[in-house]
Write an enzyme that holds these catalytic residues in place. Structure first.
Site, PDB file in Angstrom:
ATOM      1  N   ASN A  39      -4.424  -7.606  -7.364  1.00 51.87           N
ATOM      2  CA  ASN A  39      -3.262  -7.480  -6.474  1.00 51.87           C
ATOM      3  C   ASN A  39      -3.193  -8.654  -5.473  1.00 51.87           C
ATOM      4  O   ASN A  39      -2.316  -9.564  -5.393  1.00 51.87           O
ATOM      5  CB  ASN A  39      -3.429  -6.154  -5.815  1.00 51.87           C
ATOM      6  CG  ASN A  39      -3.320  -4.948  -6.589  1.00 51.87           C
ATOM      7  OD1 ASN A  39      -2.952  -5.051  -7.859  1.00 51.87           O
ATOM      8  ND2 ASN A  39      -3.374  -3.844  -6.099  1.00 51.87           N
ATOM      9  N   ASP A  40      -4.437  -8.686  -4.966  1.00 50.68           N
ATOM     10  CA  ASP A  40      -4.678  -9.856  -3.791  1.00 50.68           C
ATOM     11  C   ASP A  40      -4.844 -11.135  -4.581  1.00 50.68           C
ATOM     12  O   ASP A  40      -4.546 -12.188  -4.098  1.00 50.68           O
ATOM     13  CB  ASP A  40      -5.695  -9.560  -2.874  1.00 50.68           C
ATOM     14  CG  ASP A  40      -5.146  -8.709  -1.820  1.00 50.68           C
ATOM     15  OD1 ASP A  40      -4.125  -9.045  -1.396  1.00 50.68           O
ATOM     16  OD2 ASP A  40      -5.899  -7.510  -1.322  1.00 50.68           O
ATOM     17  N   ARG A  97       2.546 -10.635  -1.482  1.00 53.63           N
ATOM     18  CA  ARG A  97       2.668  -9.308  -2.391  1.00 53.63           C
ATOM     19  C   ARG A  97       3.775  -8.328  -1.780  1.00 53.63           C
ATOM     20  O   ARG A  97       4.222  -7.656  -2.526  1.00 53.63           O
ATOM     21  CB  ARG A  97       1.485  -8.800  -2.665  1.00 53.63           C
ATOM     22  CG  ARG A  97       0.710  -8.017  -1.548  1.00 53.63           C
ATOM     23  CD  ARG A  97      -0.539  -7.678  -2.019  1.00 53.63           C
ATOM     24  NE  ARG A  97      -0.875  -6.152  -2.071  1.00 53.63           N
ATOM     25  CZ  ARG A  97      -1.962  -5.664  -2.136  1.00 53.63           C
ATOM     26  NH1 ARG A  97      -3.169  -6.240  -2.173  1.00 53.63           N
ATOM     27  NH2 ARG A  97      -2.072  -4.353  -2.306  1.00 53.63           N
ATOM     28  N   ARG A 116     -15.133   1.474  -0.894  1.00 53.58           N
ATOM     29  CA  ARG A 116     -14.720   0.222  -0.477  1.00 53.58           C
ATOM     30  C   ARG A 116     -14.623   0.454   1.069  1.00 53.58           C
ATOM     31  O   ARG A 116     -14.123   1.145   1.439  1.00 53.58           O
ATOM     32  CB  ARG A 116     -13.328  -0.249  -1.056  1.00 53.58           C
ATOM     33  CG  ARG A 116     -13.260  -1.683  -0.539  1.00 53.58           C
ATOM     34  CD  ARG A 116     -11.782  -2.168  -1.305  1.00 53.58           C
ATOM     35  NE  ARG A 116     -10.680  -1.720  -0.439  1.00 53.58           N
ATOM     36  CZ  ARG A 116      -9.333  -1.814  -0.913  1.00 53.58           C
ATOM     37  NH1 ARG A 116      -9.227  -2.861  -1.778  1.00 53.58           N
ATOM     38  NH2 ARG A 116      -8.301  -1.163  -0.207  1.00 53.58           N
ATOM     39  N   CYS A 135      -9.904  -3.783 -10.737  1.00 55.10           N
ATOM     40  CA  CYS A 135      -9.182  -2.486  -9.937  1.00 55.10           C
ATOM     41  C   CYS A 135      -7.832  -2.764  -9.390  1.00 55.10           C
ATOM     42  O   CYS A 135      -7.208  -1.851  -8.836  1.00 55.10           O
ATOM     43  CB  CYS A 135     -10.291  -1.872  -9.145  1.00 55.10           C
ATOM     44  SG  CYS A 135     -10.492  -3.011  -7.649  1.00 55.10           S
ATOM     45  N   GLU A 163     -11.226 -11.161  -4.970  1.00 57.15           N
ATOM     46  CA  GLU A 163      -9.609 -11.321  -4.846  1.00 57.15           C
ATOM     47  C   GLU A 163      -9.089 -12.607  -3.910  1.00 57.15           C
ATOM     48  O   GLU A 163      -7.933 -12.619  -3.927  1.00 57.15           O
ATOM     49  CB  GLU A 163      -9.332  -9.780  -3.990  1.00 57.15           C
ATOM     50  CG  GLU A 163      -9.947  -9.600  -2.769  1.00 57.15           C
ATOM     51  CD  GLU A 163      -9.566  -8.264  -2.203  1.00 57.15           C
ATOM     52  OE1 GLU A 163      -8.551  -7.497  -2.679  1.00 57.15           O
ATOM     53  OE2 GLU A 163     -10.313  -7.654  -1.602  1.00 57.15           O
ATOM     54  N   HIS A 176       0.760  -1.169  -0.028  1.00 57.12           N
ATOM     55  CA  HIS A 176      -0.057   0.145   0.006  1.00 57.12           C
ATOM     56  C   HIS A 176       0.730   1.317   0.093  1.00 57.12           C
ATOM     57  O   HIS A 176       0.415   2.204  -0.603  1.00 57.12           O
ATOM     58  CB  HIS A 176      -0.954  -0.091   1.258  1.00 57.12           C
ATOM     59  CG  HIS A 176      -2.144  -0.715   0.718  1.00 57.12           C
ATOM     60  ND1 HIS A 176      -3.299  -1.030   1.536  1.00 57.12           N
ATOM     61  CD2 HIS A 176      -2.627  -1.329  -0.270  1.00 57.12           C
ATOM     62  CE1 HIS A 176      -4.224  -1.693   0.962  1.00 57.12           C
ATOM     63  NE2 HIS A 176      -3.793  -2.066  -0.246  1.00 57.12           N
ATOM     64  N   ARG A 202     -10.429   3.501  -1.727  1.00 61.93           N
ATOM     65  CA  ARG A 202      -9.624   3.192  -0.583  1.00 61.93           C
ATOM     66  C   ARG A 202      -9.939   3.622   0.643  1.00 61.93           C
ATOM     67  O   ARG A 202      -9.153   4.809   0.871  1.00 61.93           O
ATOM     68  CB  ARG A 202      -8.254   2.590  -0.766  1.00 61.93           C
ATOM     69  CG  ARG A 202      -8.029   1.566  -1.864  1.00 61.93           C
ATOM     70  CD  ARG A 202      -6.394   1.509  -1.864  1.00 61.93           C
ATOM     71  NE  ARG A 202      -6.116   0.265  -2.550  1.00 61.93           N
ATOM     72  CZ  ARG A 202      -5.778   0.336  -3.911  1.00 61.93           C
ATOM     73  NH1 ARG A 202      -5.748   1.473  -4.603  1.00 61.93           N
ATOM     74  NH2 ARG A 202      -5.517  -0.601  -4.781  1.00 61.93           N
TER      75      ARG A 202
HETATM   76  C1  PEP Z   1      -6.400  -5.599  -5.042  1.00 64.81           C
HETATM   77  O1  PEP Z   1      -6.343  -6.346  -4.106  1.00 64.81           O
HETATM   78  O2  PEP Z   1      -6.140  -5.769  -6.305  1.00 64.81           O
HETATM   79  C2  PEP Z   1      -6.948  -3.998  -4.874  1.00 64.81           C
HETATM   80  C3  PEP Z   1      -7.375  -3.445  -5.605  1.00 64.81           C
HETATM   81  O3  PEP Z   1      -6.975  -4.137  -3.412  1.00 64.81           O
HETATM   82  P1  PEP Z   1      -5.958  -3.493  -2.432  1.00 64.81           P
HETATM   83  O4  PEP Z   1      -4.627  -3.228  -3.430  1.00 64.81           O
HETATM   84  O5  PEP Z   1      -6.140  -2.281  -1.821  1.00 64.81           O
HETATM   85  O6  PEP Z   1      -5.654  -4.874  -1.749  1.00 64.81           O
HETATM   86 MG    MG Z   2      -6.938  -6.240  -2.353  1.00 61.38          MG
END
Ligand code: PEP
Ligand code: MG
Length: 577
Positions: free
Chosen positions: A462-463, A473, A339, A510, A439, A196, A303
């Site tokens: 991402n997740d 990650r 979110r 996203c 995710e 993040h 977020r």
């Molecule tokens: C993701 O997991 O792809 C996402 C958009 O949320 P974050 O990166 O905040 O976990």
């Molecule tokens: Mg995520």
């Protein structure tokens, strides 16, 4: 003249910047331990007094410059730092150390820091103990001010430019706070491009590289650095040639920005005329302004964690409501996807949530699981979101969903909040859309059974990549294994998009892939028509989409999904170009 060398890292937020190194690790600051001679004492007192005044002035200036969503929280930090700086106990102790102990100012600062750190470390209260960090920041600021005057020729150039932070890692809250201090770039020895902090750096357009393992060992405070975050490296003691390259980069940037800015008012269409929706991921209010100016179709991911960071109590319903309302208003009727809180034990430090430490926070009580454990926190947020819905088009998005039961509980809580709000006379929208982040692989696989409970879905690649591949990650040691082009990830993506299409539900992607032109053709080939990304990438993605023939790409999807390895996938992608 010092000789040039390059330290490699991993790109986390693009850009190139020239600055003076500021090591953020108090122990690493080069301290001159030689005792002062009699004649040196008074000039050293003056030197320290100037540095203290300089640090104070910097804080005042920062306080004046603050605006936007983070102003209040960051303002509190600055005030706290100002109080430490003005504390007579700290300052008289320092002057004593110089006059009586014959310590140089930097050594006296280090002594005071170590003393205070020991006092704080002995405190039982975790909040008070965490204030020790503030002392480090204040002392670091004075150390930097002291070093600024004691510079050879190279430092003269450096003093005209801002600082580039070098440290092991920075929490998002810390980064937001330090950025307000005029930081130009960030280098970390650990971390990952998907953390993040990296996402926040991209949001703040702050060039950043991570995983530059040797950085703290090989960079000294005040070294002149050319951070080439796009290439993922940093040049220490850049040469005239490097500086010329930097100037070229600045010129190219200006030219590209000018070219892209022509796309601001264009629609997003593929070369065969298919309309694509581009939404913005927003963390800060300036992101919203940028989203609007680039013609975003709405906010695809807001977020809300950032509202909870940098403070010791939870944001109240009214405060959250005001923040959400401002965003909804700023988007002028376009959809805003908010979110609900996505924090876990790894990110709760520096928030008002006292979460139990967990051995495995990525697999722990986070996202919607947190909502289940702390319904009061969740409902406060939900009420604030629903109240903001009376100003425009709000969609509620729930992170880390694994089961249909979770969606059912969330919908029940949402309806309960709506009933309560209406009966207490609050204006809220008539109807709310509830969506889930897909995710977790379980949610992706079980989606056909869950989709009817949802109004829309958003794919968090991402997740999804992290959980599908069992690769943390945030662990830079595994960065080569973290691969969104793994055949398993692509299969899941294709299934999710197909399930949503069959159910006629909107599906947005996203994760970071959405804003990366390397993946644009691939995502179109898998049938995606809604992308959500940092607004800074929006025009580039619009340009990339304009160069893609969607019909042809869809025809390549089978070949993509048949490919059994990364190399085979790359070959199909090559053909798509
Ligand atoms: C993701 O997991 O792809 C996402 C958009 O949320 P974050 O990166 O905040 O976990
Ligand atoms: Mg995520």
């Amino acid at each position: 003249m010092s000789s040039r060398y390059v330290i490699a890292g991993v790109p986390a937020a693009r850009g190139m910047t020239l600055g003076r190194a500021r090591l953020v690790e108090p122990g690493q600051i080069n301290i001159d331990e030689r005792p002062l001679t009699e004649r040196e004492i008074e000039p050293e007192v003056v030197h320290l007094r100037d540095a203290l005044a300089h640090a104070r002035e910097e804080l005042n200036l920062l306080r004046e410059k603050l605006h936007g969503a983070l102003a209040r929280e960051v303002g509190e930090f600055i005030d706290a730092h100002g109080m430490i700086l003005d504390d007579p106990e700290l300052t008289s102790g320092l002057f004593d150390l110089i006059r009586r102990g014959r310590y140089r100012a930097s050594a006296a600062l280090k002594m005071q820091r170590d003393r205070l750190a020991a006092v704080f470390d002995a405190i039982d209260d975790p909040y008070l103990r965490s204030r020790r960090e503030d002392i480090d920041h204040v002392i670091g600021r004075v150390q930097a001010a002291l070093a600024r005057d004691t510079t050879p020729a190279e430092r003269q150039i450096a003093s005209r430019v801002g600082s580039i932070l070098v440290g092991d890692s920075f929490a998002p809250a810390e980064l937001a706070h330090l950025t307000e201090h005029g930081i130009l770039g960030v280098i970390t020895t650990g971390g990952s491009a998907l953390s993040h902090s990296s996402i926040l750096a991209r949001s703040m357009r702050l060039p950043m590289i991570v995983g530059a393992h040797d950085a703290l060992k090989r960079i000294n405070d005040d070294d002149l650095l050319l951070l080439d975050a796009g290439a993922g490296d940093v040049i220490v003691h850049p040469t005239a040639q490097d500086l010329a390259r930097y100037r070229n980069f600045q010129r190219d940037q200006a030219r590209n920005a000018e070219q892209l800015s022509r796309l601001k008012h264009e629609r997003t269409r593929t070369s065969d005329g298919v309309e694509i929706q581009l939404f913005a991921n927003a963390e800060l209010l300036p992101d919203i302004a940028q989203a609007r100016s680039c013609g975003a179709a709405g906010v695809g991911l807001y977020r809300t964690e950032f509202l909870f960071l940098q403070r010791n109590e939870l944001p109240s319903e009214d405060e959250q409501y005001a923040a959400y309302r401002d965003i909804v208003l700023a988007m002028g009727g376009a959809p805003v996807t908010i979110r609900t809180l996505d924090l876990g034990a790894d990110k709760a430090d520096g928030t008002g949530l006292a979460l139990r430490k967990e051995p495995n926070p990525a697999l722990g009580v986070r996202g919607v699981r947190l909502a289940m454990r702390y319904p009061a926190v969740f409902m406060t947020q939900m009420r604030a979101i629903l109240r903001a819905s009376s100003y425009g088009h709000v969609r509620v998005l729930v992170p880390m969903v694994t089961t249909g039961e979770e969606i059912a509980v969330v919908r029940a809580l949402m309806l309960e909040c709506a009933r309560d709000l209406r009966s207490s006379g609050h204006e809220i929208a008539d109807h709310f859309e509830l969506g889930a982040m897909i995710e977790v692989p379980a949610a992706a696989i079980a989606l056909p059974g869950m989709i009817k409970q949802l109004d829309f879905i958003s794919i968090g690649t991402n997740d999804l990549t992290q959980y599908t591949l069992a690769v943390d990650r945030n662990n830079d040691a595994l960065s080569t294994l973290y691969d969104p082009l793994h055949p398993a990830v692509l299969k899941l993506l294709s299934q999710i998009i197909a399930v949503a299409a069959r159910a006629k539900k909107s599906v947005t992607l996203c994760g970071e892939m959405a804003g990366d032109t390397r993946y644009t053709a691939l995502l179109l080939a898998l049938g995606l028509t809604e992308f959500s990304m940092h607004p800074g990438s929006l025009l580039e993605i619009r340009q990339a989409i304009a160069g893609c023939d969607r019909g042809k790409l869809l025809g390549q999807a089978k070949a993509l999904l048949r490919a059994q390895s990364r190399a085979a996938i790359e070959r199909v992608l090559e053909k798509m170009r």
